[in-house]
Design a protein around this motif. Structure first.
Motif, short mmCIF file in Angstrom:
data_model
loop_
_atom_site.label_atom_id
_atom_site.label_comp_id
_atom_site.label_asym_id
_atom_site.label_seq_id
_atom_site.Cartn_x
_atom_site.Cartn_y
_atom_site.Cartn_z
N VAL A 152 31.29 6.71 17.97
CA VAL A 152 32.44 5.98 17.26
C VAL A 152 31.73 5.60 16.02
O VAL A 152 32.37 5.59 14.83
N VAL A 153 30.27 5.26 16.04
CA VAL A 153 29.54 4.79 14.80
C VAL A 153 29.70 6.05 13.74
O VAL A 153 30.01 5.75 12.71
N ALA A 154 29.34 7.34 14.28
CA ALA A 154 29.18 8.42 13.52
C ALA A 154 30.82 8.64 12.82
O ALA A 154 31.01 8.88 11.45
N GLY A 155 31.69 8.45 13.73
CA GLY A 155 33.17 8.82 13.24
C GLY A 155 33.38 7.82 12.12
O GLY A 155 34.06 8.29 11.03
N ALA A 156 33.31 6.61 12.28
CA ALA A 156 33.48 5.63 11.28
C ALA A 156 32.78 5.84 10.01
O ALA A 156 33.49 5.79 8.83
N LEU A 157 31.68 6.09 10.11
CA LEU A 157 30.72 6.21 8.80
C LEU A 157 31.29 7.49 8.12
O LEU A 157 31.35 7.64 6.97
#
Length: 400
Positions: A152-157
């Motif tokens: 999720v963090v990777a997708g947002a960034l």
């Protein structure tokens, strides 16, 4: 009841040089080949792409055979292998943090920052090690998260960074300004170049971290998520996911690679600006596709000749720095001066660059195997390990 997370496997500079045997435990488990194979293949692909910077040619000015070589590079290599390298960095760094703790993690990345700074100042302006070393601190905030949360963090960034890149194209739409060349302004002597790079190192390091940080941290998070699941160390347990990565990654990455190749034939600023998000989005998709294909081969025990890349991957830092030293000596004015730089009168295109990068990169495979057979670890990897472990290095050679 959920399955326990796998024990992290450490990157080459902190892992033991070879399987060992102790009286109490018997033989130590062989190191999983897939991460090292991926790292070694990525090292060759990065050299192919970096050849443009070393030789000093512009992609949109290529024609004939050089144009064909540029299309191959953009479609199959550009953005792909640097994405694999960054994900593997996150995989290894998160493993260090989980297995060795914050102290070793910080000392290791301080050593990488020193190596990167020396590489930048003394050798080549395109260093990425120092950016990785500083941006790795972000893993202190997220490495403890679950694999799903890391995704999720990777997708947002990643979405944010790509969105900003696409937004930048709207600001120059309709304008007809020439494309900007991201090539260094080389000075006549080596000493002058070292002085200039020393003065600009810290400002450009922070500028690069701010500009590329969200994207690189996103890739680090993807690598950390792979470490949580054992995707690279136990690929046989993840065949369905690896198939989806292979099909989906190549299905998206190849068309975006062709789009990048087309954009790199256009001399406009708009094409150059749009090429960056296309390069990185297609590069990530293609990288995941390559991971899927090689992961499926590893899961079936059919890596075959790909295993030759493992030795190069085990001393990737040493080989990466060697590439920079050799290529700048060949091409830059203070070396042999064979590149397309002012005063050299040379005409070096993408086809010759592709041929030389393949020749040199493949030659590093047997040389790496020879070195490891005698010394167990690359010299730069040994230095980083010594800094990270200090006086306790001999005690920490355990079963990584």
């Amino acid at each position: 009841m959920t399955a326990p997370e796998p024990a992290p496997v450490l990157p080459p500079d902190l892992a033991p040089p070879a399987p060992e045997r102790t009286p109490d435990t018997g033989p130590v488990r062989d190191r999983s080949p897939l991460p090292d194979v991926l790292r070694g293949a990525a090292l060759l692909g990065i050299l192919i792409v970096n050849m443009q910077d070393f030789a000093g040619f512009l992609e949109w000015q290529q024609s004939g055979l050089d144009r064909a070589a540029q299309v191959v590079t953009d479609t199959l290599a550009n953005g792909r292998f640097i994405s694999i390298f960054a994900m593997l960095f996150g995989w290894g760094a998160s493993g260090i943090l989980a297995r060795r703790g914050v102290g070793v993690f910080l000392r290791r990345h301080a050593a990488l920052l020193l190596v990167g700074a020396l590489h930048y100042v003394l050798v080549w302006h395109g260093d990425i090690i120092s950016n990785y070393a500083t941006l790795a601190l972000a893993l202190l905030l997220v490495a403890h998260l679950s694999a799903r949360a890391l995704l999720v963090v990777a997708g947002a960034l990643g979405t944010w960074w790509l969105g900003l890149g696409l937004l930048a194209t709207t600001a120059i739409a309709g304008q007809n300004r020439p494309r900007f060349a991201f090539l260094p302004d080389l000075l006549p002597t080596y000493a002058q170049n070292v002085h200039a790079r020393a003065a600009e190192f810290w400002p450009l390091l922070w500028e690069g971290d701010l500009f590329n940080g969200p994207w690189l941290v996103a890739l680090f998070c993807l690598g950390a998520a792979a470490g949580k699941t054992g995707l690279l160390t136990r690929p046989a347990e993840h065949r369905p996911l690896l198939r989806r990565l292979a099909v989906g990654g190549l299905g998206v990455g190849l068309p975006l690679g062709l789009l990048l190749a087309y954009l790199n034939t256009l001399p406009s600023e708009l094409a150059g600006t749009l090429a960056l998000p296309v390069r990185m989005a297609g590069g990530l998709a293609g990288a995941l596709g390559y991971v899927g294909v090689l992961g499926l081969l590893a899961a079936s025990g059919r890596l075959g000749g790909w295993r030759l890349f493992a030795a190069s991957g085990r001393m990737a830092m040493t080989n990466y720095l060697t590439q920079s030293v050799v290529m700048t000596l060949i091409f830059y004015p203070y070396g042999l001066g064979l590149g397309n730089w002012p005063g050299t009168g040379r005409s070096w295109g993408a086809a010759a660059g592709l041929g030389l990068s393949l020749l040199f990169g493949l030659a590093q495979l047997p040389l790496s195997a020879w070195w490891l057979a005698r010394f167990g670890r690359g010299p730069v990897e040994s230095l980083v390990r010594w800094v990270a472990y200090g006086a306790s290095a001999r005690q920490n050679r355990g079963h990584d």
